[in-house]
Structures are given as structure tokens and as C-alpha cells.
Design a protein around this motif. Sequence first.
Motif, PDB file in Angstrom:
ATOM      1  N   TYR A  39      34.219  46.273  48.977  1.00 30.26           N
ATOM      2  CA  TYR A  39      33.806  47.749  48.850  1.00 30.26           C
ATOM      3  C   TYR A  39      35.044  48.518  49.251  1.00 30.26           C
ATOM      4  N   LEU A  97      29.718  52.883  52.280  1.00 32.38           N
ATOM      5  CA  LEU A  97      30.120  52.833  50.973  1.00 32.38           C
ATOM      6  C   LEU A  97      29.775  54.134  50.312  1.00 32.38           C
ATOM      7  N   ILE A 120      27.005  49.203  53.935  1.00 32.87           N
ATOM      8  CA  ILE A 120      26.564  49.913  52.665  1.00 32.87           C
ATOM      9  C   ILE A 120      26.531  51.538  52.752  1.00 32.87           C
ATOM     10  N   THR A 125      32.369  43.265  52.189  1.00 34.33           N
ATOM     11  CA  THR A 125      32.683  44.556  52.684  1.00 34.33           C
ATOM     12  C   THR A 125      34.194  44.976  52.333  1.00 34.33           C
TER      13      THR A 125
END
Lengths: 87, 248
Positions: B238, A77, A74, B235
Amino acid sequence: MDLEAAKALGTALTKGAALLGAGICMGFGAIGPGVGEGFAAGKACEGISRRPEEYSQLFRTMLIGQAVSESTGIYSLVIALLLISNG
Amino acid sequence: MDIANLSAFLGAGLAMGLGAIGSGWGAGYVVTGSLNGMARQPSEQPGLFRSMLINQALASNPSIFALVISILLYNMGGADLDAPDSWAQAAAFLAAGLCVGIGTLGSGAGSGLVGSEAVESVGRCPSSQGRVTMMMLIAHAWAQTPCIFSLVISLVLLYVIGGFNQMVGQSNYIDIVNAGRLLGMGLCMGAGAVGPAIGIAFVGSRVCRATAEAPDALQKIRNTFFVGAAVSESTAIYALVISLLLKP
């Protein structure tokens, strides 16, 4: 090359590099969490096959461990989105 | 058009060269598990041999994706030398090759892990063959989704973006920005597919073994498999999202 053209070239290079950086950031950032979460889940399955009665405990631990492992994905990201929007 | 031709050939080489690594290792690794299984259950050798061949074929699948992209890139090089130079087009070709090349590393190696463990588990416990085969097929399919994402991004780069008239004729500065953008798009999905594929395949290999060892807990194992592998896949998604955001 005059000053205006040099400036425009510099801006274009910066923008291009920021977008390339965003791609590399998310791409390589996805490797670690993917492998790590897979290992956690694999070992959870192994544990459940040995002691099926401990299913709920193992499942919960697996999910919490995966969530922690996911955090670095994350971060990548977020940084990739920052680079795309502000680069 | 010299740069675009050069990078199309370079991309073709990189796609097949990198794409062969994972599948080659995976197809070989299947044999190690099969040999262990055969040594344990010599009476089951014909069945285990068939299962080994199926697993090797599945593990070679990602390299076929790389082969397809490599041939497409090879055909795109060497055309239209009079058109103006475009860095963005060159980047699109190179990125398409790198995307599918790096993206198949994980899936090929991962399918090898699944296949090896599946054949060995059947060798250890021949009565579990039906259950293990079902889990094995799910695990193979799932471990190959990240490399299918990278195949899709690669085809988008080749046809939607790298197509011969779209990028040429832009001003120099937009061309440079687009070059960085496209290279980032390919590298993002390519590298992003490696980790999740290995992760999902590791889950799948443990699931094959667990299914053979504990048939009573099949439901619980399957739940854990689906949830755990889905989290591992996130992931890759993403990376797909960022890759599509980078598309000009």
C-alpha cells in the motif's frame, strides 16, 4: 503582496500540505499493521510446531486476526487516497 | 541552488545516520542468539560461528543501501550554484535521504531477529541445520524486500525527479505543491517499510525455531509462513502504491 497572489500561494500551500499529509498518513499507518500481522503469523507458526494436528484451526484464527489488524492499514490507505484526490 | 545543496548534504547525513541504526542493532543481536547456541552445543562452535558471520553480513545489507544513497546525495550537493532555487528539488533530495534512512530501520533490525533465532535453533538441534538454513535465507530475503522498495523510491527521487533540470524553472506555486508531494512520497515509503519488515522478520524467526523443533510439520509451517508473511507485506505494498501515486 496583492490579494490574488496571496490566494494563489494559499491554494498551493494547502495542496502541498495535503499531499505531504497523504504520504505521512500511509507511511506511519503501515507500521502498526505490519508489525501486528507479523506477530500473529509468528505465533501461529510456533503453535503449529507444538501441535501440528491443530493446523486448520490455528491457520484460520491467524487469518481472521490478521484481517482485523489489517483494517487500520486500510483506513490509512483510504484517507491517503482521499487526500491525494481531494486535497 | 543553495537550498538544494543544503538539503542534499542534510539528506546524505540523515540517510547514513538513520540507516546505521537498524543494521547495527541487528548485527549485534545475531551474536546474542549465537552465544546461546554455542553455550548449548560447545561441540558445534565452528559451524555456529560461520553461520553467525553470514547472518551478520545479511543483517548489515540494508545499511549498504543507505551508504550508496548517502554517497550519491553527497556527490549531488555542491554543484551548479548559478541555477535558480527550487523547493521541489530540495525536497526531493531530503526525501530521498529520509526514505532510505527510515526504510532500512525495520529491515536491519528484522534481519537481526531472523539471524539470532536461526543460529540458536541450529545450536539447539544441530541435525536440522539444512532445513533451518533454507528457511533463514528465505526469511532474510523477504524481510529485506520493504527496504528494497524504499531504495527504489529513493533512486526514483534522486534521478527521475531530483535530476538537475527537471524541477527548476517551474512557477513558484507549482514548485511548492511539488515540494510537499515529493516529501510525502519519501516519508510514505520510508516509514511504511519499517513495520512490515519487522513483522515478516518476526514470522521468519519463529519459523526457524519451529522448523528445528518440529521437522514433521515442515510443510504446514512453511504454508503458514508464506501466507502470514504475505499478508504482513501487504501494508508495505500500500505504501509503495501511494508513494508512486504521489510521483508528479
